[in-house]
Design an enzyme around this catalytic site. Structure first.
Site, PDB file in Angstrom:
ATOM      1  N   LYS A  67       0.839  -1.215   0.000  1.00 45.46           N
ATOM      2  CA  LYS A  67       0.000   0.000   0.000  1.00 45.46           C
ATOM      3  C   LYS A  67       0.866   1.254   0.000  1.00 45.46           C
ATOM      4  O   LYS A  67       0.601   2.188  -0.751  1.00 45.46           O
ATOM      5  CB  LYS A  67      -0.923  -0.041   1.222  1.00 45.46           C
ATOM      6  CG  LYS A  67      -1.893   1.125   1.322  1.00 45.46           C
ATOM      7  CD  LYS A  67      -3.124   0.767   2.122  1.00 45.46           C
ATOM      8  CE  LYS A  67      -2.868   0.587   3.606  1.00 45.46           C
ATOM      9  NZ  LYS A  67      -2.562   1.850   4.311  1.00 45.46           N
ATOM     10  N   SER A  68       1.893   1.280   0.834  1.00 43.37           N
ATOM     11  CA  SER A  68       2.734   2.485   0.918  1.00 43.37           C
ATOM     12  C   SER A  68       3.406   2.776  -0.419  1.00 43.37           C
ATOM     13  O   SER A  68       3.441   3.921  -0.886  1.00 43.37           O
ATOM     14  CB  SER A  68       3.825   2.281   1.982  1.00 43.37           C
ATOM     15  OG  SER A  68       3.258   2.159   3.253  1.00 43.37           O
ATOM     16  N   ARG A 124       2.800   5.974  -3.276  1.00 46.04           N
ATOM     17  CA  ARG A 124       3.959   6.778  -3.694  1.00 46.04           C
ATOM     18  C   ARG A 124       4.229   6.647  -5.191  1.00 46.04           C
ATOM     19  O   ARG A 124       4.686   7.598  -5.835  1.00 46.04           O
ATOM     20  CB  ARG A 124       5.190   6.361  -2.880  1.00 46.04           C
ATOM     21  CG  ARG A 124       5.120   6.833  -1.416  1.00 46.04           C
ATOM     22  CD  ARG A 124       6.067   6.060  -0.540  1.00 46.04           C
ATOM     23  NE  ARG A 124       6.166   6.567   0.830  1.00 46.04           N
ATOM     24  CZ  ARG A 124       5.293   6.332   1.813  1.00 46.04           C
ATOM     25  NH1 ARG A 124       4.205   5.604   1.574  1.00 46.04           N
ATOM     26  NH2 ARG A 124       5.470   6.826   3.027  1.00 46.04           N
ATOM     27  N   ARG A 134      -9.036  12.106  12.378  1.00 43.86           N
ATOM     28  CA  ARG A 134      -7.603  11.930  12.642  1.00 43.86           C
ATOM     29  C   ARG A 134      -6.852  13.272  12.593  1.00 43.86           C
ATOM     30  O   ARG A 134      -7.251  14.185  11.877  1.00 43.86           O
ATOM     31  CB  ARG A 134      -7.001  10.931  11.631  1.00 43.86           C
ATOM     32  CG  ARG A 134      -7.611   9.551  11.812  1.00 43.86           C
ATOM     33  CD  ARG A 134      -7.071   8.559  10.819  1.00 43.86           C
ATOM     34  NE  ARG A 134      -5.673   8.256  11.050  1.00 43.86           N
ATOM     35  CZ  ARG A 134      -4.942   7.474  10.267  1.00 43.86           C
ATOM     36  NH1 ARG A 134      -5.491   6.934   9.186  1.00 43.86           N
ATOM     37  NH2 ARG A 134      -3.685   7.220  10.550  1.00 43.86           N
ATOM     38  N   SER A 146       6.810   9.112  12.288  1.00 44.56           N
ATOM     39  CA  SER A 146       5.766   9.072  11.262  1.00 44.56           C
ATOM     40  C   SER A 146       6.345   9.222   9.865  1.00 44.56           C
ATOM     41  O   SER A 146       6.858  10.278   9.496  1.00 44.56           O
ATOM     42  CB  SER A 146       4.740  10.188  11.499  1.00 44.56           C
ATOM     43  OG  SER A 146       3.866  10.248  10.385  1.00 44.56           O
ATOM     44  N   ASP A 163       1.878  -1.169  11.924  1.00 44.65           N
ATOM     45  CA  ASP A 163       0.552  -1.597  11.460  1.00 44.65           C
ATOM     46  C   ASP A 163       0.238  -3.040  11.841  1.00 44.65           C
ATOM     47  O   ASP A 163      -0.873  -3.520  11.601  1.00 44.65           O
ATOM     48  CB  ASP A 163       0.457  -1.452   9.934  1.00 44.65           C
ATOM     49  CG  ASP A 163       0.414   0.014   9.526  1.00 44.65           C
ATOM     50  OD1 ASP A 163       0.003   0.860  10.343  1.00 44.65           O
ATOM     51  OD2 ASP A 163       0.798   0.319   8.375  1.00 44.65           O
ATOM     52  N   LYS A 182      -4.396   5.854  14.645  1.00 40.91           N
ATOM     53  CA  LYS A 182      -4.475   5.215  13.313  1.00 40.91           C
ATOM     54  C   LYS A 182      -5.917   5.280  12.820  1.00 40.91           C
ATOM     55  O   LYS A 182      -6.697   6.089  13.299  1.00 40.91           O
ATOM     56  CB  LYS A 182      -3.966   3.777  13.411  1.00 40.91           C
ATOM     57  CG  LYS A 182      -2.490   3.688  13.761  1.00 40.91           C
ATOM     58  CD  LYS A 182      -1.636   4.230  12.644  1.00 40.91           C
ATOM     59  CE  LYS A 182      -0.168   4.206  12.979  1.00 40.91           C
ATOM     60  NZ  LYS A 182       0.639   4.863  11.955  1.00 40.91           N
TER      61      LYS A 182
HETATM   62  C1  S3P Z   1       2.462   4.775   6.196  1.00 35.23           C
HETATM   63  C2  S3P Z   1       2.989   5.178   7.395  1.00 35.23           C
HETATM   64  C3  S3P Z   1       2.453   4.730   8.698  1.00 35.23           C
HETATM   65  C4  S3P Z   1       1.526   3.543   8.560  1.00 35.23           C
HETATM   66  C5  S3P Z   1       0.575   3.689   7.411  1.00 35.23           C
HETATM   67  C6  S3P Z   1       1.331   3.843   6.106  1.00 35.23           C
HETATM   68  C7  S3P Z   1       3.068   5.286   4.957  1.00 35.23           C
HETATM   69  O1  S3P Z   1       1.740   5.793   9.285  1.00 35.23           O
HETATM   70  O2  S3P Z   1       0.804   3.344   9.772  1.00 35.23           O
HETATM   71  O3  S3P Z   1      -0.279   2.549   7.311  1.00 35.23           O
HETATM   72  O4  S3P Z   1       2.805   4.725   3.874  1.00 35.23           O
HETATM   73  O5  S3P Z   1       3.845   6.262   5.034  1.00 35.23           O
HETATM   74  P1  S3P Z   1       2.469   6.939  10.156  1.00 35.23           P
HETATM   75  O6  S3P Z   1       3.376   7.674   9.292  1.00 35.23           O
HETATM   76  O7  S3P Z   1       1.363   7.798  10.680  1.00 35.23           O
HETATM   77  O8  S3P Z   1       3.165   6.196  11.249  1.00 35.23           O
END
Ligand code: S3P
Length: 450
Positions: free
Chosen positions: A28-29, A33, A129, A174, A327, A354
């Site tokens: 997902k991350s 991006r 959030r 973060s 996560d 979260k």
């Molecule tokens: C993510 C960063 C994390 C993670 C999220 C995905 C990202 O959050 O919990 O599911 O893709 O940069 P935080 O940056 O708030 O820790």
């Protein structure tokens, strides 16, 4: 309520061994991006293995609204015709990021140094959030933000017309905040410096380098110092998205706790900033092996083999490891409940902000199903009951949080009575094939009529 539509109540019950191969979706991350950096490059970026979960589809839609062309070729293959750094158009409409904190925070960073105004919103979870963690550093570039009380969405950002580069120490671990500042730094002249005391996932840094930006990372006593030179011309890339370790966590953990299981999860991204869960599980006595370790597109990848592990025991998870498995605490707490002894998790304040307050959501549902949990502001302790000793039988609230819903469905695979979740709809945000994939392995996961 699910994020877009009526709630989907679900249940899972004890099942025979889980066996076979689990091909989990793309990371997902990296998917978010790929779309955002593709849109900020000049020319055509091609992507394979993109996660087609709702969170990422919402980011694709946003990129189109910002003027990039995003084409779906089917089967997770996409192309993005980017508009270049500083080339975003002002969207005609509100940008709805659905459930996705990553989506909205990265997009805020990406537009913050362009002379456009954008209004962001999301579902009930996202709109509760905190966003000041992103808008505070963006203000240093000259970006203005007006939102609801407490820095909540819906929120309008007015991008800086004449941005200045910034130096920012991220006050919490973060990757989203770090990445928002780096993406904003792309369109500021000069060097933007981001310092993080604890390493968080580094996909943005790796991918910016891949797209041709001048970026350096230095490990110092103060932490990781990341220096980005602004206003590069990003060069389009071909990106093969590795499979998501955070999604792999679900079939892996299920295999460890369901007697007789043997599951192979191939091609999982094992970037060290993401792989903390697997180290923790091995310390707890998990029969978990890495096979066929290799490098793909600059990211370490391996096939994970998880087998039923009858001797799991609780441990104290080192707080320094928290960012690399942030996560995965919800599903770890399910494994901890099946282990013997207590599992202590400290230094995890971030879990409270979260998609839901994940400590509270998991503690409530575990207690309702017969597991003892203690918790405080930044810690929680799960008392393991050992294999086969969890009563189950309760309905858990998923609080619009995909990982909470999936974790309780994994719990139901080993409880004496089935476990229900009030709404499995949010699972589609990150793991749309969760149900068929788990069923194919032998799990008994069903939808209940609402
Ligand atoms: C993510 C960063 C994390 C993670 C999220 C995905 C990202 O959050 O919990 O599911 O893709 O940069 P935080 O940056 O708030 O820790």
């Amino acid at each position: 309520m699910s994020s877009h539509g009526s709630p989907i109540p679900m249940s899972s019950r004890a099942c025979g061994p889980l066996n076979g191969t689990a091909e989990v979706p793309g990371d997902k991350s990296i998917s978010h991006r790929s779309l955002i950096l593709g849109a900020m490059a000049v020319g055509e970026t091609t992507i394979t293995g993109l996660l087609e979960g709702q969170d990422v589809l919402d980011t694709a839609k946003a990129m189109r609204a910002f003027g990039a062309e995003v084409i779906d070729h089917g089967g997770g293959s996409y192309s993005v015709h980017g508009v270049g750094v500083g080339g975003f158009a002002e969207p005609d409409n509100v940008i709805d990021c659905g459930n996705s904190g990553t989506g909205v925070r990265l997009l805020m960073g990406a537009m913050a140094t362009s002379p456009i105004s954008v209004t962001f919103t999301g579902d009930a979870s996202l709109n509760s959030r905190p966003m000041a963690r992103v808008t505070d550093p963006l203000a240093l570039f000259g970006t203005q933000a007006v939102g609801r009380a407490g820095g909540r969405l819906p929120m309008t950002l007015v991008g800086a017309a004449e941005p200045v580069p910034v130096r920012y120490e991220v006050p919490m671990p973060s990757a989203q905040v770090k990445s928002a500042v780096l993406l904003a730094g792309l369109n500021a002249p000069g060097k933007t410096v981001v310092i993080e005391a604890e390493a968080t996932r580094d996909h943005t840094e790796r991918m910016l380098a891949g797209f041709g930006a001048e970026i350096t990372v230095e490990d110092t006593d103060a932490g990781r110092v990341i220096t980005l030179t602004g206003q590069p011309e990003l060069k389009p890339q071909h990106i093969e998205v590795p499979r998501d370790p955070s999604s792999a966590a679900f079939p892996v953990c299920a295999a460890l706790i369901v007697p007789g299981s043997d599951v192979l999860v191939p091609g999982i991204g094992l970037n060290p900033t993401r792989a903390g869960l697997f180290t923790t599980l091995r310390e707890m006595g998990a029969d978990l092996t890495y096979e066929n370790e290799r490098l793909e597109g600059g990211e370490p990848v391996a096939d994970l083999r998880a087998r039923f592990s009858p001797d799991l025991h609780g441990i104290e998870v080192p707080p320094a490891r928290a960012a690399s498995m942030i996560d995965e605490y919800p599903v770890l707490s399910v494994v901890a409940a099946c282990a013997t002894g207590e599992t202590v998790m400290r230094g995890v304040k971030e879990l409270r902000v979260k998609e839901s307050d994940r400590i509270d959501a998991m503690a409530s549902g575990l207690r309702a199903n017969g597991v003892e949990v203690e918790d405080g502001p930044d810690w929680w302790i799960v008392q393991g009951r050992g294999h086969g000793n969890i009563a189950g039988g309760a309905t858990c609230q998923s609080h619009l949080d995909h990982r909470i819903a999936m974790s309780f469905l994994i719990l139901g695979m080993v409880t004496q009575k089935p476990v229900q979740v009030d709404d499995g709809g949010p699972i589609a945000t990150s793991f749309p094939i969760f149900e068929p994939l788990m069923s194919k392995l032998g799990a008994q996961v069903t939808r209940l009529s609402a």
